[in-house]
Design a protein around this motif. Structure first.
Motif, PDB file in Angstrom:
ATOM      1  N   PHE A  61       0.855  -1.184   0.000  1.00  0.00           N
ATOM      2  CA  PHE A  61       0.000   0.000   0.000  1.00  0.00           C
ATOM      3  C   PHE A  61       0.886   1.227   0.000  1.00  0.00           C
ATOM      4  N   GLU A  62       0.632   2.115  -0.939  1.00  0.00           N
ATOM      5  CA  GLU A  62       1.385   3.363  -1.040  1.00  0.00           C
ATOM      6  C   GLU A  62       0.392   4.486  -1.231  1.00  0.00           C
ATOM      7  N   GLY A  63       0.676   5.621  -0.674  1.00  0.00           N
ATOM      8  CA  GLY A  63      -0.205   6.775  -0.868  1.00  0.00           C
ATOM      9  C   GLY A  63      -1.362   6.799   0.100  1.00  0.00           C
ATOM     10  N   LEU A  64      -2.511   7.282  -0.362  1.00  0.00           N
ATOM     11  CA  LEU A  64      -3.690   7.459   0.477  1.00  0.00           C
ATOM     12  C   LEU A  64      -4.210   6.121   0.990  1.00  0.00           C
ATOM     13  N   LEU A  65      -4.859   6.157   2.173  1.00  0.00           N
ATOM     14  CA  LEU A  65      -5.407   4.937   2.748  1.00  0.00           C
ATOM     15  C   LEU A  65      -6.426   4.275   1.832  1.00  0.00           C
ATOM     16  N   SER A  66      -7.125   5.055   1.032  1.00  0.00           N
ATOM     17  CA  SER A  66      -8.143   4.494   0.143  1.00  0.00           C
ATOM     18  C   SER A  66      -7.569   3.972  -1.179  1.00  0.00           C
ATOM     19  N   SER A  67      -6.259   4.136  -1.380  1.00  0.00           N
ATOM     20  CA  SER A  67      -5.639   3.700  -2.630  1.00  0.00           C
ATOM     21  C   SER A  67      -5.628   2.180  -2.729  1.00  0.00           C
ATOM     22  N   PRO A  68      -5.833   1.645  -3.947  1.00  0.00           N
ATOM     23  CA  PRO A  68      -5.736   0.195  -4.108  1.00  0.00           C
ATOM     24  C   PRO A  68      -4.288  -0.266  -3.940  1.00  0.00           C
ATOM     25  N   ALA A  69      -4.144  -1.519  -3.596  1.00  0.00           N
ATOM     26  CA  ALA A  69      -2.809  -2.087  -3.397  1.00  0.00           C
ATOM     27  C   ALA A  69      -2.135  -2.389  -4.723  1.00  0.00           C
ATOM     28  N   ILE A  70      -0.818  -2.453  -4.661  1.00  0.00           N
ATOM     29  CA  ILE A  70      -0.020  -2.935  -5.786  1.00  0.00           C
ATOM     30  C   ILE A  70       0.446  -4.337  -5.412  1.00  0.00           C
ATOM     31  N   VAL A  71       0.242  -5.282  -6.304  1.00  0.00           N
ATOM     32  CA  VAL A  71       0.683  -6.658  -6.085  1.00  0.00           C
ATOM     33  C   VAL A  71       1.880  -6.920  -6.980  1.00  0.00           C
ATOM     34  N   THR A  72       2.947  -7.474  -6.399  1.00  0.00           N
ATOM     35  CA  THR A  72       4.104  -7.883  -7.191  1.00  0.00           C
ATOM     36  C   THR A  72       4.341  -9.368  -6.984  1.00  0.00           C
ATOM     37  N   LEU A  73       4.793 -10.003  -8.049  1.00  0.00           N
ATOM     38  CA  LEU A  73       5.087 -11.431  -8.048  1.00  0.00           C
ATOM     39  C   LEU A  73       6.514 -11.611  -8.537  1.00  0.00           C
ATOM     40  N   ASN A  74       7.230 -12.555  -7.917  1.00  0.00           N
ATOM     41  CA  ASN A  74       8.597 -12.803  -8.336  1.00  0.00           C
ATOM     42  C   ASN A  74       9.036 -14.168  -7.844  1.00  0.00           C
ATOM     43  N   SER A  75      10.237 -14.550  -8.260  1.00  0.00           N
ATOM     44  CA  SER A  75      10.864 -15.785  -7.784  1.00  0.00           C
ATOM     45  C   SER A  75      12.340 -15.498  -7.530  1.00  0.00           C
ATOM     46  N   PHE A  76      12.937 -16.319  -6.654  1.00  0.00           N
ATOM     47  CA  PHE A  76      14.339 -16.148  -6.272  1.00  0.00           C
ATOM     48  C   PHE A  76      15.047 -17.480  -6.469  1.00  0.00           C
ATOM     49  N   ALA A  77      16.108 -17.482  -7.274  1.00  0.00           N
ATOM     50  CA  ALA A  77      16.885 -18.704  -7.522  1.00  0.00           C
ATOM     51  C   ALA A  77      18.320 -18.327  -7.840  1.00  0.00           C
ATOM     52  N   ASP A  78      19.244 -19.200  -7.484  1.00  0.00           N
ATOM     53  CA  ASP A  78      20.662 -18.967  -7.762  1.00  0.00           C
ATOM     54  C   ASP A  78      21.116 -17.592  -7.263  1.00  0.00           C
ATOM     55  N   SER A  79      20.675 -17.245  -6.059  1.00  0.00           N
ATOM     56  CA  SER A  79      21.058 -16.002  -5.375  1.00  0.00           C
ATOM     57  C   SER A  79      20.617 -14.722  -6.078  1.00  0.00           C
ATOM     58  N   GLN A  80      19.604 -14.805  -6.924  1.00  0.00           N
ATOM     59  CA  GLN A  80      19.110 -13.577  -7.551  1.00  0.00           C
ATOM     60  C   GLN A  80      17.610 -13.644  -7.826  1.00  0.00           C
ATOM     61  N   TRP A  81      17.004 -12.468  -7.802  1.00  0.00           N
ATOM     62  CA  TRP A  81      15.582 -12.348  -8.095  1.00  0.00           C
ATOM     63  C   TRP A  81      15.369 -12.347  -9.600  1.00  0.00           C
ATOM     64  N   GLY A  82      14.252 -12.902 -10.009  1.00  0.00           N
ATOM     65  CA  GLY A  82      13.878 -12.894 -11.416  1.00  0.00           C
ATOM     66  C   GLY A  82      13.230 -11.573 -11.786  1.00  0.00           C
TER      67      GLY A  82
END
Length: 147
Positions: A61-82
């Motif tokens: 959640f960023e900004g105003l309380l009524s703001s919609p959320a931002i969803v992020t998806l990722n994976s971590f392998a071999d010591s680094q994020w995709g």
């Protein structure tokens, strides 16, 4: 018959000894507090620094309380994020009840909110080797179910 759920402690760590099979699912239910900055759900191979994470699902959640959320998806392998995948305009709100379901399919993860498709995330690592579910952040966790 009514079922009452006790509040689960966050951070939440749960072993998944056999991993996740195709067509299995994990359901989370809870409340996002009004002042929440967000939370994350990790499906991990181990509970040690550098362990692979086939799926990180993060709600911010960023900004105003009524703001919609931002969803992020990722994976971590071999010591680094995709490469991070961002989903904007999501239906997550602060001070609101939620139900999220992660369904493991042949191609990836189907992520549902309140029985409506929120997003898909293709497999980058095998879900069969997932051994831990980790949930951290600003939320009141009421239920975790494995099917």
């Amino acid at each position: 018959m009514a079922i009452e759920f006790e509040t689960l402690k966050v951070p939440y760590y749960r072993a998944i000894p056999r991993g996740l099979d195709l067509e299995s699912s994990v359901t989370l239910e809870g409340v996002i507090p009004q002042q929440s900055r967000g939370f994350q759900v990790d499906f991990a191979y181990g509970q040690f620094l550098g362990a692979s994470i086939p799926l990180r699902f993060k709600v911010s959640f960023e900004g105003l309380l009524s703001s919609p959320a931002i969803v992020t998806l990722n994976s971590f392998a071999d010591s680094q994020w995709g490469k991070e995948v961002t989903v904007t305009g999501t239906p997550f709100r602060q001070n609101q009840w939620f139900k999220i379901q992660f369904i493991i399919t042949r191609q990836g993860y189907k992520i549902m909110k309140e029985d409506t498709l929120l997003c898909d995330f293709d497999h980058r690592l095998s879900p069969k080797k997932i051994r831990f579910l980790e949930i951290e952040g600003d939320l009141q966790l009421k239920k975790v179910a494995f099917n």
